[in-house]
Each structure stands twice: as C-alpha cells, then as structure tokens.
Design an enzyme around this catalytic site. Structure first.
Site, PDB file in Angstrom:
ATOM      1  N   GLU A 256      68.358  13.708 -17.012  1.00  0.00           N
ATOM      2  CA  GLU A 256      68.846  13.526 -18.388  1.00  0.00           C
ATOM      3  C   GLU A 256      70.124  14.347 -18.527  1.00  0.00           C
ATOM      4  OE1 GLU A 256      66.747  15.382 -21.717  1.00  0.00           O
ATOM      5  OE2 GLU A 256      67.285  13.674 -22.965  1.00  0.00           O
TER       6      GLU A 256
ATOM      7  N   CYS B 112      68.304  11.409 -28.141  1.00  0.00           N
ATOM      8  CA  CYS B 112      67.189  11.092 -27.243  1.00  0.00           C
ATOM      9  C   CYS B 112      67.004   9.587 -27.095  1.00  0.00           C
ATOM     10  CB  CYS B 112      65.907  11.727 -27.738  1.00  0.00           C
ATOM     11  SG  CYS B 112      65.379  11.012 -29.280  1.00  0.00           S
TER      12      CYS B 112
END
Ligand code: NAD
Length: 490
Positions: free
Chosen positions: A383, A282
C-alpha cells in the site's frame, strides 16, 4: 510558541499529563500549527472513568431525547463547515473541496443515527408456547472509543460516534496525532450542544494512548481505522482483553478497464480516484488492470490526464491535489517509486522532485504512473498511500479477477464496462467488500455498512448503518410466562 492542544474530558478542557508534545505541521509549507500531546495513560484512565460515571444517566435518557442532541449536532457542524474545512486542509493537506466532502459524509452519518429510536427496535414473538412470549432488547455497552487515521480527520470519527451515543453509550474520540486540530475545533463548537458532561470526550496522543484504551477495563468497545499492521494489533490486543473490536485496515484497490468501457469518462474517473487526496484514501484506485484491447489507448490517456492535474496548496483556488501528510511519508513513497524502477516496471510519469513555487518546504509529489507492473513486485503488493498508479494488462476478465483475488487486501474493487454480464460476473466473483461498477471510489453511503474484506478489516460488524447499531448494543433476550388464571383472580 504554538498552541498546546488540550483534551476534552467530562465537559472541560484539560491539559494532558503527557510530558512530551509533538509538532503538528502544515504539509503544504512545513509551518508548525500546534503541538499535540504524545500520549499519557492517565488521560485515558480519567476519560474512561468520567465516561463510565456519565453512562447510567445517559443510557436512561430515552432514545427520542438522545437524538435531539444529534439534530443540533448536524446544525452546528453545518453552520461551522467552512471554518472546519479550512482547518482540515491546513493540517491534512487535501483541497478545500475534499475537506468539504468529508463534512457531507459526517453529516449523513449523524442523519442516519437520528433514526435510532426506530433502528434500535427489536423483535417480539408471542406464544412461543402457550402463555409464553419471547423478545429481545437492545442495550448499550457502556463506554466506546474510536481511534482514527490522519487521512479523514472529520469524517471517520462520525462513522462511529453518533451511533454510539444515540444508542446510549458514552464515548471517547482519539484523533490521529498528525491531524488533531480539526477534531479539537469540532469539540469546541460542540459545546453549543450542551450534552451532559462525560458523554462525549476527546483524548489526544499516539501509541501510549491507544494502548491505554486497549487495556482499560471501563472501555468495552473499540472502533479503529488505520493501517493493516496496526488494525491487526488493535483487534488481537482488544479481543484478548475481552473487548468488542471493529478494525478497518489498509488497502490496495484495483480497477479493471474493459475494452468496451466509455474511455473518456473512465480515464477522468480513474484519475480522480488515483490522485484525489494525493492518493491517500483507503478507497483510492492504486492498480489498473486493462483487459484485451483496452490497453491500446487507455495508458496514454491516463498519463495525459495525470499530467494536467494541478498540484499545490489545497487552500488555493484551482488546486486539484495537495501534498502528502509528512516528509517521512514523501520519502517513503519516493523510495517505493525507486524500487518500482529498479524492479523493472516502466515509469511513464515521475512525480518526484516537483517544486511548487512558494511552497518549497511542502511534502509534494506529483502524479506518478508505472506501466507493465509485475504482480509479484513490491510496488504492486505494497500500500503506497500516495499518488502512484500501477498499470497491468491481462487478456481476459477472468485473468483480471484471478489477479485481484490473490491480494491480501479486500477493501474495494471497481470495473469500467458497458457490458452487464461482465459487471455481474465481476460483482459476483471478486473478493472485496466494496464493489464499484463504473465508479472510481466505491464509498458506501452512511445507511450502508463500510465493508472491507481480508486484511482490510478485522472484526464482524462494520462502521455506519445497522452494523453500527448492532456493534454499539448488546441483545438481551427475555422469555416471559404470564398465566391466564392470574388475570382471572382480579
Ligand atoms: P496508522 O495505522 O499509522 O494510524 C492510525 C491510528 O493508530 C492513529 O490514531 C495512531 O495514533 C494509531 N497508531 C499508529 N501506530 C500505532 C501503534 N503502533 N500502536 C497503537 N496505535 C497506533 O494509519 P494512518 O497512517 O494514520 O492512516 C493511513 C492508513 O489508514 C492507511 O493504511 C489507510 O488505508 C488506512 N485507512 C483505512 C480506511 C478503511 O476504511 N479501511 C479508511 C481510512 C484510512
């Protein structure tokens, strides 16, 4: 037939009530390693009841005694770290070095939580009026639960669990159903802790299990880490049930390269950031924005660095990048790469269709780099969570910051420069919760909160550090009046 994983409830290994089991596969070769319960509401009901029953005795155990279990927890995890890292690499795909690095951060969180007798202390004001004193006490909430993602099977539950129990709560861990074996083994070795039954529990499963956590009235606090749509759902549903929720979401992290950066170091660090853990972090760099003349040689050099990375089974020596977690994930990433090409971005390095001899069934994608990516394109905004780096070019630092601040995400942003005032401007103006200056992965130490802004975080208090202590306790304010003349009567 592979092993059916069990839940750990009230100090015992118990079979799930789930009628459905999912395969846990080694992403490097597709081998079925175990089978995990898909989830059953009753498993959570039982775990929450037992954790609730264990709570009064645990909260009345002095904090100085509660942390003794954590000192032992650290020693046990350290003792078994080699074996735990190997299980993590087998089910998650990352390299052994990456799995070991997770353990280091998990240990660090246990160490910080060992300071809770001090960290839980409160404040006291004498004589707020004559003979009147005021103070507050930090008290635990009851049963906490954490729901974790696949990409850090070891570390992420430790952002919450040691703090929760050291503060006097009991706790339930719900590992990702994609990587349930690592936490199962950790709970096995934790039998050496001799924690009172019900203090620490683990329940496997997917959405049904998570929904049962969200609805269970015995669980007042939920910590979540995962993708943004699920984080938003967890936050909204948990809050609507009156719970305290911290939900960390997804990311799309930009890195700015200034013309005065130390190019060799910058290229090496950015390649590690973008392609380490196969881009499934992340805090991974997924966008590079070069400023001015930085574009001239950076692009060529990052392609060379990316090409030289050795992809393969993370258990094998010399491998620098493992597979992505599932075949579905690989297919999704490859489709996004195709969309990047179709949308007009320049593909400089294509990681699709790589073959690793001996691992033909693995979910491998090699490092992939796009240049001249448009800020309104899908690959820029989505993402990707794979080893794909997008490069853009701007003329000024202001333009780069402006671009970054348009993003829906705000997990992290980094800059590479030798100029202090550029670094300061970036730190001050950029809308992200974790800032790196000449750093590729701005991962906060355990004694700092794991910040995240915008759609990368829902809630108020983050994981780790003093935030975790505030999250896992509620304050009780007490105002006391003791008349002086009562003393004189004795
Ligand atoms: P995910 O959201 O698919 O799953 C996370 C957890 O939620 C799992 O335990 C899963 O069982 C559960 N879940 C999945 N779908 C659900 C649903 N519809 N309803 C209820 N529960 C559900 O995430 P993932 O693929 O396991 O992990 C990758 C994601 O996590 C990435 O987006 C990554 O950026 C993010 N992440 C964020 C951080 C951070 O600190 N912000 C850290 C690590 C990973």
């Amino acid at each position: 037939m592979s092993e059916k994983l069990k839940n750990y409830i009230n100090g015992k290994w118990v079979e799930s009530r789930s009628t459905k089991y999912l395969d846990v596969k080694n992403p490097a070769d597709g081998e079925i390693l175990a089978r995990v319960p898909a989830g059953a509401k009753d498993d959570i009901t039982e775990a929450a009841e037992k954790a609730h029953e264990a709570w009064p005795a645990w909260r009345n155990t002095p904090a100085t005694q509660r942390v003794q279990y954590l000192f032992r927890m650290k020693q046990i995890l350290e003792k078994h770290s080699g074996e735990i890292a190997e299980i993590c690499t087998k089910e998650c795909g990352k390299t052994l070095a990456e799995s070991k690095a997770e353990i280091v951060r998990a240990l660090e969180n246990i160490e910080v939580a060992c300071g809770i007798p001090k960290l839980m202390q409160s404040e006291f004001s004498e004589d707020i009026a004559t003979g009147l004193d005021e103070f507050y006490i930090r008290q635990p909430l009851g049963v906490g639960a954490c729901i974790s993602p696949f990409n850090f099977p070891i570390m992420i539950p430790f952002w919450f669990m040691p703090y929760a129990i050291a503060c006097g709560n009991t706790f339930i861990v719900k590992p990702s159903e994609k990587v349930p074996m690592t936490m199962t083994r950790i709970f096995e070795i934790f039998s050496e802790l001799n924690l009172p039954d019900g203090v620490l529990n683990m329940v496997h499963g997917g959405k049904e299990t998570v929904d049962a956590i969200l609805e269970n009235p015995r669980i007042p606090a939920i910590s979540f880490v995962g993708s943004t749509p699920v984080a938003k759902y967890i936050y909204q549903t948990g809050v609507s049930h009156g719970k305290r929720v911290q939900a960390q979401g997804g990311a799309k992290n930009p890195v700015v390269v200034m013309p005065d950066s130390d190019e060799e170091t910058t290229v090496r660090i950015i390649a590690d950031s973008a392609f380490g853990c196969a881009g499934q972090r992340c805090l991974a760099a997924s966008i590079v924005i070069t400023v001015g003349k930085a574009s001239e040689s950076f692009t060529e050099k990052i392609v060379t660095a990316a090409k030289s990375r050795k992809t393969g089974n993370g258990l094998n020596a010399g491998v620098e990048m493992g597979p992505v977690i599932t075949m579905e994930s690989k297919n999704r990433i490859e489709k996004l790469i195709q969309k990047g090409i179709d949308g007009g971005s320049k593909l400089l390095l294509d990681g699709r269709n790589i073959s690793i001899p001996g691992y033909e069934n693995g979910n491998f994608i090699g490092p992939t780099i796009f240049d001249d990516v448009k800020s309104d394109s899908e690959i820029y905004k989505t993402e990707i969570f794979g080893p794909v780096l997008s490069i853009l070019h701007t003329e000024t630092l202001e333009d780069a910051i402006h671009l970054i601040n348009q993003s829906n995400y705000g997990n992290s942003a980094c800059i590479f420069t030798r100029n202090g005032s550029a670094a300061r401007k970036f730190r001050h103006d950029t809308l992200a919760g974790n800032i790196g200056i000449n750093i590729g992965i701005a991962a906060p130490m355990a004694f700092f909160p794991f910040s995240g802004w915008k759609e990368s975080f829902f809630g108020d208090l983050h994981g780790q550090s003093l935030h975790a202590i505030e999250f896992f306790t509620q304050t009780k304010v007490v105002i006391e009046r003791w008349h002086d003349e009562w003393t004189r009567k004795f």
